[in-house]
Design a protein around this motif. Structure first.
Motif, PDB file in Angstrom:
ATOM      1  N   ALA A  16      43.835  39.923  36.226  1.00 22.55           N
ATOM      2  CA  ALA A  16      44.541  39.233  37.308  1.00 22.55           C
ATOM      3  C   ALA A  16      45.465  38.161  36.737  1.00 22.55           C
ATOM      4  O   ALA A  16      46.603  37.991  37.204  1.00 22.55           O
ATOM      5  CB  ALA A  16      43.549  38.630  38.296  1.00 22.55           C
ATOM      6  N   SER A  19      48.467  39.799  35.153  1.00 26.71           N
ATOM      7  CA  SER A  19      49.355  40.262  36.214  1.00 26.71           C
ATOM      8  C   SER A  19      50.188  39.103  36.767  1.00 26.71           C
ATOM      9  O   SER A  19      51.390  39.240  36.993  1.00 26.71           O
ATOM     10  CB  SER A  19      48.527  40.923  37.327  1.00 26.71           C
ATOM     11  OG  SER A  19      49.362  41.374  38.350  1.00 26.71           O
ATOM     12  N   ALA A  55      47.237  42.365  41.587  1.00 26.95           N
ATOM     13  CA  ALA A  55      46.609  41.051  41.453  1.00 26.95           C
ATOM     14  C   ALA A  55      45.785  40.716  42.698  1.00 26.95           C
ATOM     15  O   ALA A  55      44.698  40.140  42.590  1.00 26.95           O
ATOM     16  CB  ALA A  55      47.669  39.981  41.208  1.00 26.95           C
ATOM     17  N   LEU A  58      42.574  42.927  42.611  1.00 24.08           N
ATOM     18  CA  LEU A  58      41.692  42.450  41.542  1.00 24.08           C
ATOM     19  C   LEU A  58      41.068  41.110  41.920  1.00 24.08           C
ATOM     20  O   LEU A  58      39.876  40.883  41.678  1.00 24.08           O
ATOM     21  CB  LEU A  58      42.460  42.335  40.221  1.00 24.08           C
ATOM     22  CG  LEU A  58      42.923  43.649  39.594  1.00 24.08           C
ATOM     23  CD1 LEU A  58      43.871  43.373  38.426  1.00 24.08           C
ATOM     24  CD2 LEU A  58      41.757  44.499  39.155  1.00 24.08           C
ATOM     25  N   GLY A  59      41.855  40.247  42.543  1.00 25.90           N
ATOM     26  CA  GLY A  59      41.331  38.964  43.006  1.00 25.90           C
ATOM     27  C   GLY A  59      40.270  39.142  44.085  1.00 25.90           C
ATOM     28  O   GLY A  59      39.264  38.418  44.107  1.00 25.90           O
TER      29      GLY A  59
END
Length: 165
Positions: A16, A19, A55, A58-59
């Protein structure tokens, strides 16, 4: 179990973060080419949009691992610790089902469907960018199982509370 959680979280933080750094660099490049060179870079804007989606997902997986998603404790605080534990496990089961059905199953469907489409500026199959959906779905499922094990052993404690203890 804790080691697996730490490894996954560290890996996701790196991905993340990378990214985010790439998005900042590409956005600066876009501004430079547009205003200084007077010749905008078409591929960088498209790539930033895809990196933003990566991102974000993934976050969301990181937050799932920390049990940091939005909840309404004022409702569950009125119950006994045993009921709170059951409600927390039920919430994790709902998150597991969502990840399985929407992110994994739906993500695989949309990824395979989009493999025949090419992005306009990058010339890459759109499905390559959609692969993050099933990937994050699997990560969320792993995290929810780890969360259920932790709740079963320790009761209702968030990862943030565990760090503070």
């Amino acid at each position: 179990m804790k080691k697996l959680r730490n490894v996954l979280t560290s890996l996701l933080n790196i991905l993340a973060g990378a990214s985010l750094i790439a998005m900042v660099a590409l956005t600066c490049w876009q501004v430079f080419t547009r205003y200084i060179l007077q010749n905008p870079s078409p591929w960088s804007e498209e790539l930033v949009a895809y990196l933003f989606a990566w991102a974000s997902l993934l976050g969301a997986s990181i937050i799932t691992g920390e049990r940091g998603h939005m909840n309404i404790p004022i409702v569950t605080d009125h119950f006994t610790p045993g009921i709170q534990k059951l409600l927390a496990i039920f919430g994790e089961l709902i998150a597991f089902a969502f990840s399985l059905i929407i992110l994994v199953y739906g993500g695989i469907k949309i990824t395979s469907l989009a493999m025949g489409q090419m992005t306009s500026a990058l010339g890459v199959a759109v499905g390559v960018f959609y692969v993050v959906m099933p990937l994050c779905g699997i990560l969320n499922m792993i995290y929810t199982v780890l969360n259920i094990v932790d709740i079963s052993k320790n009761g209702v404690i968030t990862a943030q509370e565990e760090k503070e203890a």
